[in-house]
Design an enzyme around this catalytic site. Structure first.
Site, PDB file in Angstrom:
ATOM      1  N   GLU A  95       0.807  -1.225   0.000  1.00  0.00           N
ATOM      2  CA  GLU A  95       0.000   0.000   0.000  1.00  0.00           C
ATOM      3  C   GLU A  95       0.842   1.278   0.000  1.00  0.00           C
ATOM      4  OE1 GLU A  95      -3.123   0.149   2.893  1.00  0.00           O
ATOM      5  OE2 GLU A  95      -4.058  -1.692   2.178  1.00  0.00           O
ATOM      6  N   GLU A  97      -4.940  -8.735   0.725  1.00  0.00           N
ATOM      7  CA  GLU A  97      -5.592  -8.348   1.981  1.00  0.00           C
ATOM      8  C   GLU A  97      -7.068  -8.132   1.710  1.00  0.00           C
ATOM      9  OE1 GLU A  97      -4.318  -5.044   4.489  1.00  0.00           O
ATOM     10  OE2 GLU A  97      -2.223  -5.502   4.009  1.00  0.00           O
TER      11      GLU A  97
HETATM   12  C1  NOJ Z   1      -4.011  -2.253   5.191  1.00  0.00           C
HETATM   13  C2  NOJ Z   1      -2.635  -2.248   5.733  1.00  0.00           C
HETATM   14  O1  NOJ Z   1      -1.774  -2.913   4.869  1.00  0.00           O
HETATM   15  C3  NOJ Z   1      -2.518  -2.796   7.135  1.00  0.00           C
HETATM   16  O2  NOJ Z   1      -1.306  -2.374   7.655  1.00  0.00           O
HETATM   17  C4  NOJ Z   1      -3.690  -2.367   7.968  1.00  0.00           C
HETATM   18  O3  NOJ Z   1      -3.552  -2.687   9.307  1.00  0.00           O
HETATM   19  C5  NOJ Z   1      -4.940  -2.938   7.345  1.00  0.00           C
HETATM   20  N1  NOJ Z   1      -5.105  -2.358   6.045  1.00  0.00           N
HETATM   21  C6  NOJ Z   1      -6.213  -2.717   8.121  1.00  0.00           C
HETATM   22  O4  NOJ Z   1      -6.554  -1.366   8.183  1.00  0.00           O
END
Ligand code: NOJ
Length: 462
Positions: free
Chosen positions: A167, A365
């Site tokens: 991200e 994710e």
């Molecule tokens: C995306 C991120 O990669 C991660 O670090 C985060 O905790 C999660 N989303 C949940 O918000």
């Protein structure tokens, strides 16, 4: 009638986490990150004033945690390496104790038959590098490329999938536009420089990777949100298109296709927000694209034409050109405020299939953060039905995407054990396994049991 959702053989079932969110400090002499620093100077910005010092103590408990993953039938897991652990100053000599720790972790994964997918950067800039300008600095880009190169050298023989960034939009938005990451700057032009330099750093890491002639692949993990206009009115459609350019195509195009969307560049030029770069940088980006794409999907984005005139005395933001739109009646996660729109994942996968050469990909994710999960305890276990429904709802559309020819190889849930979520610390829990923060005791949730069967059956029935 029941429908069976079977996934292709060898589908990756697993979950993901990151170093800063789960390891804790440990005793290798880890350098400070921007998170350690920010917590030191502004504890009040973190939920319940819980910082990144201990988190879920993976540093000391990785052996049991990996065994637990194995017992829940994970076949893969994404971890990240901590740049500040391996290079406490960001550059210079690699820390041998940190190398030993990561060798042990990687070998434990392999011994347990859980494939480690390794990500090099997950929001955790070493403070020493931030002091040199962070991603605004080309010197930091070079230090990152050197760190990446060292990791390929040290661990490359055992890792099948590498990722340069998770991200990368997060630190741009959080750190330079919306005040939820250090250094809490509000300045779009600097944000654009950070974005450009991150993309360049990605390309430089890919370039280094190729020199190692490994059998593995390297890619990037992007948080993508399919972007929908409020209506078919052409003003709304144009608003959504611009929103999409800023928040999806800005990274997707250069990282997968090797070039920036012309329309985005035109907008930045018009508003005098262009980053500084050289022709050589553009060539490096062009020649070193991702070989695999991780898609993080949580929520869609919706946009409408601007309703009010922009305050010319406010700092430039993409939202000068569109308004975010909240869908009336939407399904949403109240703890996070995020819309839940399962079909969005299908639209995303089809976008990648049609516009990005159907590059090999996976859902890296997806997940649901819920507060106060203790209220759902039944017989000592959290009965998180909502999470099981959430997972199934998304998997149905991933299944359809694969039927429609999308090159999707796996699904990783965020996350395995409840972890530290940046400013939200331990407010919202995402894990298949719950964590008692006081005792560090792990307890498998109902979703953990569901996930085990899902992986063993390579699908589910409903
Ligand atoms: C995306 C991120 O990669 C991660 O670090 C985060 O905790 C999660 N989303 C949940 O918000």
């Amino acid at each position: 009638m029941k429908k069976i959702y079977k996934f292709p053989e060898g589908f990756w079932w697993g979950s993901a986490s990151s170093a800063e969110q789960s390891e804790g400090k440990g005793n290798t002499g880890k350098g400070k990150t921007i998170w350690d620093h920010w917590f030191e100077i502004e504890k009040n910005r973190f939920f319940d004033e819980v910082g990144p010092d201990v988190t879920s103590d993976f540093f000391n408990r990785y052996k049991e945690d990996i065994k637990l993953m194995k017992s829940l039938s994970h076949n893969s897991f994404r971890m990240s390496l901590s740049w500040a652990r391996l290079f406490p100053n960001g550059d210079g000599e690699v820390n041998e104790k940190a190398v030993e720790f990561y060798n042990n972790v990687i070998n434990t994964f392999i011994d347990n038959d859980v494939k480690p997918f390794v990500n090099l950067y997950h929001f955790d800039m070493p403070m020493a590098m931030q002091e040199k300008g962070g991603w605004e600095s080309k010197e930091v880009v070079e230090a990152y490329a050197n760190y990446a190169d060292t990791c390929f050298e040290l661990f490359g023989d055992r890792i099948e999938y590498w990722f340069t960034f998770n991200e990368p939009l997060g630190p741009v938005l959080g750190g330079y536009m919306q005040d939820f990451h250090y250094p809490n700057i509000i300045d779009f032009k600097r944000a654009a420089q950070v974005a450009f330099n991150t993309i360049l750093a990605h390309a430089k890491a890919v370039e280094k990777f190729k020199k190692h002639n490994l059998k593995s692949k390297i890619g990037i993990i992007l948080n993508l949100s399919p972007t929908y206009p409020r209506s078919s009115n052409k003003c709304d459609v144009e608003a959504a298109r611009i929103c999409d350019l800023f928040y999806n195509r800005s990274f997707l195009d250069p990282c997968v296709k090797g070039s920036f969307p012309k329309k985005l560049v035109d907008i930045l030029k018009k508003y005098e927000q262009m980053p500084v770069y050289t022709q050589e940088d553009i060539e490096t980006i062009k020649e070193n694209t991702a070989q695999i794409l991780g898609i993080n999907y949580y929520e869609p984005r919706r946009a409408k034409a601007k309703e009010n005139v922009v305050n010319p005395n406010s700092p430039f933001m993409p939202e000068w050109l569109f308004d975010p739109y909240i869908l009336p009646g939407r399904k949403f996660n109240p703890y996070r405020g995020w819309e839940i729109y399962e079909k969005g994942i299908l639209d995303l996968c089809n976008d990648v299939k049609e516009n990005y050469g159907n590059i090999e990909g996976f859902i890296s994710e997806n997940g649901m953060g819920v507060a106060d999960e203790a209220r759902f305890i039944e017989n000592g276990q959290i009965n998180d039905k909502y999470r099981i429904e959430f997972i199934k709802g998304h998997l149905k559309y991933i299944h359809k995407a694969i039927e429609e020819g999308c090159n999707i190889k796996g699904y990783h849930l965020w996350t395995f054990i409840d972890c530290w979520s940046w400013m939200n610390a331990y407010k919202n829990r995402y894990g298949l396994v719950s964590l008692d923060l006081l005792t560090q005791k792990r307890t498998v949730k109902k979703s953990g049991e569901f996930y085990k069967l899902l992986s063993e059956n390579n699908g589910f029935e409903e």
